[in-house]
Design an enzyme around this catalytic site. Structure first.
Site, PDB file in Angstrom:
ATOM      1  N   SER A  65       7.766  85.504 114.238  1.00  0.00           N
ATOM      2  CA  SER A  65       9.123  85.004 114.451  1.00  0.00           C
ATOM      3  C   SER A  65       9.370  83.619 113.868  1.00  0.00           C
ATOM      4  O   SER A  65       9.215  83.407 112.678  1.00  0.00           O
ATOM      5  CB  SER A  65       9.407  85.052 115.952  1.00  0.00           C
ATOM      6  OG  SER A  65      10.736  84.768 116.232  1.00  0.00           O
ATOM      7  N   ARG A 507       7.455  73.609 129.486  1.00  0.00           N
ATOM      8  CA  ARG A 507       8.768  73.248 128.956  1.00  0.00           C
ATOM      9  C   ARG A 507       9.629  72.625 130.035  1.00  0.00           C
ATOM     10  O   ARG A 507       9.651  73.084 131.174  1.00  0.00           O
ATOM     11  CB  ARG A 507       9.486  74.474 128.409  1.00  0.00           C
ATOM     12  CG  ARG A 507       8.777  75.079 127.235  1.00  0.00           C
ATOM     13  CD  ARG A 507       9.699  75.927 126.372  1.00  0.00           C
ATOM     14  NE  ARG A 507       8.937  76.775 125.473  1.00  0.00           N
ATOM     15  CZ  ARG A 507       8.345  76.357 124.352  1.00  0.00           C
ATOM     16  NH1 ARG A 507       8.421  75.096 123.974  1.00  0.00           N
ATOM     17  NH2 ARG A 507       7.657  77.193 123.606  1.00  0.00           N
TER      18      ARG A 507
HETATM   19  C1  16G Z   1       9.704  84.798 123.032  1.00  0.00           C
HETATM   20  C2  16G Z   1      10.748  85.733 123.561  1.00  0.00           C
HETATM   21  C3  16G Z   1      12.064  85.017 123.727  1.00  0.00           C
HETATM   22  C4  16G Z   1      11.871  83.819 124.626  1.00  0.00           C
HETATM   23  C5  16G Z   1      10.747  82.947 124.131  1.00  0.00           C
HETATM   24  C6  16G Z   1      10.417  81.907 125.152  1.00  0.00           C
HETATM   25  C7  16G Z   1      10.938  88.092 123.078  1.00  0.00           C
HETATM   26  C8  16G Z   1      11.075  89.126 122.014  1.00  0.00           C
HETATM   27  N1  16G Z   1      10.933  86.842 122.651  1.00  0.00           N
HETATM   28  O1  16G Z   1      10.037  84.342 121.755  1.00  0.00           O
HETATM   29  O2  16G Z   1      12.958  85.905 124.310  1.00  0.00           O
HETATM   30  O3  16G Z   1      13.035  83.062 124.687  1.00  0.00           O
HETATM   31  O4  16G Z   1       9.590  83.736 123.927  1.00  0.00           O
HETATM   32  O5  16G Z   1       9.322  81.196 124.715  1.00  0.00           O
HETATM   33  O6  16G Z   1      10.844  88.388 124.268  1.00  0.00           O
HETATM   34  P1  16G Z   1       8.545  80.232 125.677  1.00  0.00           P
HETATM   35  O7  16G Z   1       8.020  81.051 126.823  1.00  0.00           O
HETATM   36  O8  16G Z   1       7.512  79.621 124.827  1.00  0.00           O
HETATM   37  O9  16G Z   1       9.553  79.213 126.159  1.00  0.00           O
HETATM   38 ZN    ZN Z   2      12.432  86.102 116.337  1.00  0.00          ZN
END
Ligand code: 16G
Ligand code: ZN
Length: 530
Positions: A65, A507
């Site tokens: 991503s 975070r």
């Molecule tokens: C991933 C998730 C996204 C979320 C992010 C949070 C999917 C496909 N993607 O990219 O939805 O906002 O994680 O990231 O579920 P974090 O847990 O590092 O804050």
């Molecule tokens: Zn993405």
């Protein structure tokens, strides 16, 4: 299945090159690309079993991503195009971490535990992003699938939402669309043309948009839509794949930094879009005459869509339940506007697409968006039926029929399987056009509270546990009380902390009424966490 071959591949060509534990997180496995070969091989093996359990085709997408080029990842896609069921995330983690010599025995345990009929002809659909590591990693997955005698369709370089779409279409025998990338472009482009009816401009809306494609796979999709839609919308692309992937560009960068991406031509008031490295996130932005940056994020897209649907449902007099799903990251300004002004029911769920998607399915029409720009709209089959019938019902008034007809054509612009930056963009464009709005008019509906996101490095991020859709923390003891105390000093203050599911950090999110305060609020909460 020739298990001696599986064993030999696991011990030789695809042996484990990493001693630490690798976990199937929020969006699959994601880490440095050079330690992922064995994981991909093993996920190739596992998708065959998953396909046999579900008696359907399973997807496997290779991407990291918005992460830097050196990272990569893999996620499995369940039959409806949705994220892998969570009990199988645990199974995936287990298989990814056993010793090379235990791969075969672990597979056999899984077969037994899940009571899998291994005679079922499995099929696996593979896709990958444009990273240089993605091709070799996909070859490892292919070897895994083949070693387990699975059938394979390799779609090569595709966006994440295209892979989800193809999986869903394959398992519904084409009822949702033709299960190819061409079918995807054709369905969405055709629906968009029908919905906008040929015209480019309307009042303040000018049919011209510029796109930062994060130098990722989304650039290919942008170029294809640009070609197919040239008579109805003018698309300009930059960060089109020639520069470094996700480097100072893309939806995540623009959202977090709250500045335009690199290479932006920076013309004032131009409607601009940033997508992420695998094209499943989107944010809008523009800079005004005073060079001030304005972000229109996932919250704003959700509200634009929900308000438009509400209007069309009222006009068509259809009794369908519309709902909106957000996470704790949704700006307080947006949540207040939805519940107080729009009066659309709004739910809050933990971070991660699967939670939002799942909740949205409870409504006849469920709009879900993360503030970071990942989201889509899901319709119950019964709701689609009701809308399509109303569009052709001669006993309804012409106004009612027209509104139902508009809704009906909008449905086909949307990729319901997962958040899709480009289908979302076309949806926004057609709504802005219908309203005759530019971005300034769109932004007027409510004010975002100033906000900040920061990362805090701690010893053990999992020491922090949360409740109430991550809005409050349970442990460590006393932390929530400290946060409450800090927040209370700021008008409209709100802050929460949660362990990241994709990085080894905690975070911190903070928002409050005055822009001068927000930095301080975020810093004080960060200190409390540390
Ligand atoms: C991933 C998730 C996204 C979320 C992010 C949070 C999917 C496909 N993607 O990219 O939805 O906002 O994680 O990231 O579920 P974090 O847990 O590092 O804050
Ligand atoms: Zn993405």
């Amino acid at each position: 299945v020739d298990y001696s071959l599986v064993e030999s591949l696991a011990k030789n060509q695809h042996r484990k090159a990493y001693d630490g534990v690798i976990q199937y997180g929020t969006a699959g496995f994601r880490t440095k690309a050079d330690i992922l070969d064995h994981v991909l091989f093993r996920m190739g093996l596992l998708t065959v079993l998953r396909s046999q359990v579900k008696k359907a085709a399973i997807g496997l997408m290779i991407t990291a991503s918005h992460n830097p080029e050196a990272d990569n990842g893999v996620k499995l896609v369940d039959p409806n195009g949705e994220m892998l069921e969570s009990s199988w995330e645990t199974i995936a983690t287990r298989l990814a971490n056993v010793q090379d010599s235990q791969v075969v025995s672990t597979l056999q345990e899984i077969i037994k535990e899940q009571n899998i009929d291994t005679s079922y002809p499995a099929s696996v659909i593979i896709g990958r992003d444009t990273r240089s590591s993605s091709l070799p990693l996909s070859q490892a997955a292919v070897e895994g699938v083949k070693a387990m005698n699975g059938n394979l369709k390799d779609f090569g370089v595709v966006t994440t939402p295209q892979l989800h779409y193809v999986v869903h279409c394959t398992n519904t025998n084409g009822a949702y669309g033709v299960p190819t990338v061409e079918g995807y472009y054709e369905k969405i482009s055709k629906a968009f043309k029908t919905a906008v009816g040929g015209k480019k401009d309307n009042d303040k809306y000018i049919g011209k948009v510029q796109i930062d494609a994060a130098n990722g796979v989304g650039a290919l999709a942008v170029k294809e839509f640009k070609k197919q839609l040239s008579d109805v919308i003018d698309i300009q692309i930059y960060n089109d794949g020639n520069g470094q992937l996700n480097h100072m560009c893309g939806a995540d960068y623009v959202k977090i930094q709250q500045i335009p991406p690199v290479n932006d031509p920076l013309k004032p008031l131009v409607r601009s879009v940033s997508i992420d490295g695998d094209a499943d996130r989107i944010v809008y932005y523009y800079t005004d005459e005073n060079n001030k940056f304005h972000l229109l994020d996932g919250d704003r897209i959700a509200i634009l869509v929900a308000a438009h649907f509400k209007e069309l449902l009222e006009k068509s007099n259809l009794d369908l339940q519309l709902g909106l799903v957000q996470t704790a990251y949704a700006n307080g300004g947006s949540t207040a506007y939805i519940s107080e002004t729009l009066k659309v029911p709004v739910a809050c769920v933990p971070t991660g697409v699967k939670h939002l998607h799942h909740k949205a399915l409870e409504f006849d029409i469920g709009v879900y968006f993360e503030a970071n720009g990942h989201g889509t709209i899901v319709f119950k089959d019964s709701a689609v039926q009701i809308i399509r019938t109303a569009a052709d019902n001669p006993s309804l008034s012409e106004n009612q029929r027209t509104a139902a007809h508009t809704l009906s054509s909008i449905i086909d612009v949307i990729n319901q399987t997962v958040g899709d930056a480009l289908s979302d963009m076309l949806l926004v464009e057609l709504i802005l056009r219908a309203k005759g709005w530019d971005t300034v008019a769109w932004e007027k509906s409510y004010r975002d509270l100033p906000n900040r996101q920061v990362k805090v490095k701690v010893q053990d991020r999992n020491a922090i546990t949360t409740t109430d859709a991550e809005r409050r923390c349970v442990t460590p003891m006393g932390l929530q009380e400290k946060i409450d105390e800090i927040v209370a000093k700021y008008p409209k203050g709100r802050s929460f902390v949660r362990p990241s599911g994709t990085e080894d950090v905690v975070r911190v999110y903070a928002e409050c009424d005055r822009i001068e305060d927000v930095e301080k609020l975020a810093a004080q909460v960060s200190i409390a966490v540390f």
